[in-house]
Design an enzyme around this catalytic site. Structure first.
Site, PDB file in Angstrom:
ATOM      1  N   PRO A   1      -8.205  -4.986  13.518  1.00 35.74           N
ATOM      2  CA  PRO A   1      -7.443  -3.829  13.077  1.00 35.74           C
ATOM      3  C   PRO A   1      -5.969  -3.923  13.419  1.00 35.74           C
ATOM      4  O   PRO A   1      -5.598  -4.187  14.556  1.00 35.74           O
ATOM      5  CB  PRO A   1      -8.053  -2.718  13.910  1.00 35.74           C
ATOM      6  CG  PRO A   1      -8.505  -3.394  15.160  1.00 35.74           C
ATOM      7  CD  PRO A   1      -8.541  -4.852  14.934  1.00 35.74           C
ATOM      8  N   GLU A   2      -5.149  -3.682  12.443  1.00 32.33           N
ATOM      9  CA  GLU A   2      -3.722  -3.529  12.687  1.00 32.33           C
ATOM     10  C   GLU A   2      -3.402  -2.075  12.342  1.00 32.33           C
ATOM     11  O   GLU A   2      -4.311  -1.268  12.163  1.00 32.33           O
ATOM     12  CB  GLU A   2      -2.922  -4.534  11.849  1.00 32.33           C
ATOM     13  CG  GLU A   2      -3.358  -5.975  12.132  1.00 32.33           C
ATOM     14  CD  GLU A   2      -2.570  -7.029  11.370  1.00 32.33           C
ATOM     15  OE1 GLU A   2      -1.376  -6.815  11.117  1.00 32.33           O
ATOM     16  OE2 GLU A   2      -3.161  -8.065  11.018  1.00 32.33           O
TER      17      GLU A   2
END
Length: 272
Positions: A2-3
């Site tokens: 996840p960014e």
DNA sequence: AACTATACCTGCAAGC
DNA sequence: TGCTTGCAGGTATAGT
């Protein structure tokens, strides 16, 4: 996994359902993930009502009505999903929030690089997030700010883009993608960027992150939102994981190199 | 101080 | 097929 876009999507997918829910109790299946799951954690969330969901950098913050906040980071492989009451615990489910409405908010993380933590709400910014740089989609991400940070550093611009003390939320996918959109060579030393290039980079970062959010995030392998739905920004990736393939802009062959221990993808013709 | 390498952990794909 | 190796969306910390 996840960014910034993925955590933002996670937050948006959960807030409607979690807002005003009450946490009955917390269950954990082990004592530690990246950090120790303190015994305080259970006490601090018990019988508390969720009043707000926020995102700061790649952290999801769940504010409770007892003046505490839960801070969750997904690490590389973390997932946080809302499950029905008959859900049975699966492999790598480490923390389960049992809600009063019988649903379960389940934190699953195969690699255990993620974290679940509880801290007084008043201390979240002052103690937990004090070291973080600007939010790229906020008004604080200005040419003045970014130029000042960039020109005093000599590291490759791609590595700098991933420095959370300068700018938060950009990980390995969106660093490569942003530099492609801005037509800047990822190896270029930060302090050699022109004003024009810095300007292009700011716009590119904001453009890529916004579009990724619009697409529900990037699901390369296992990202899903709180409703277990995948994103589809991977269909719009221009360079990430496209090495040995043709550039979608000029047909040159996309290259893969390693910078600061991480893979970088770029078009040798488009990015100078 | 600035920058890079390493450690953390499991799963999976590629290569032999 | 089965084994070994390396790599994966992150980040704190140790080392140069």
């Amino acid at each position: 996994m996840p960014e910034l876009p993925e955590v933002e999507i996670l937050k948006r997918s959960l807030e409607g359902q979690l807002m005003h829910s009450t946490i009955d109790r917390l269950e954990k299946t082990r004592d530690n993930i990246r950090y120790r799951l303190s015994s305080q954690l259970e006490k601090n969330v018990q019988a508390a009502k969720i009043i707000m969901l926020r995102r700061r950098a790649k952290y999801l913050v769940i504010d409770l009505n007892n003046a505490y906040s839960i801070i969750i980071h997904l690490g590389m492989s973390g997932r946080l999903r809302l499950q029905p009451n008959n859900y049975e615990i699966q492999k790598h489910d480490h923390v389960i929030f049992h809600l009063q409405n019988e649903q379960k908010l389940v934190f699953n993380d195969a690699r255990r690089f993620g974290m679940v933590y509880a801290i007084a709400t008043s201390l979240t910014d002052a103690q937990f997030f004090y070291n973080l740089g600007v939010e790229p989609l906020s008004d604080n991400f200005t040419l003045t700010y970014f130029t000042e940070k960039i020109l005093r550093r000599n590291m490759p611009i791609k590595t700098l883009l991933m420095d959370n003390q300068i700018i938060v939320g950009i990980g390995n996918i969106y660093a490569s993608e942003s530099l492609f959109i801005a037509k800047i060579d990822p190896r270029k030393p930060s302090n050699t960027l022109t004003n024009e290039e810095i300007n292009r980079l700011i716009l590119a970062v904001q453009n890529v992150l916004s579009k990724a959010i619009d697409a529900g995030g990037t699901t390369l392998k296992d990202f899903v939102n709180g409703d277990n739905k995948a994103g589809y920004f991977q269909q719009q990736l221009q360079v990430y994981a496209r090495h040995k393939q043709q550039c979608l802009n000029c047909s040159a062959i996309i290259e893969k190199i390693k910078q600061a221990g991480r893979a970088t993808f770029y078009c040798p013709d488009c990015q100078k």
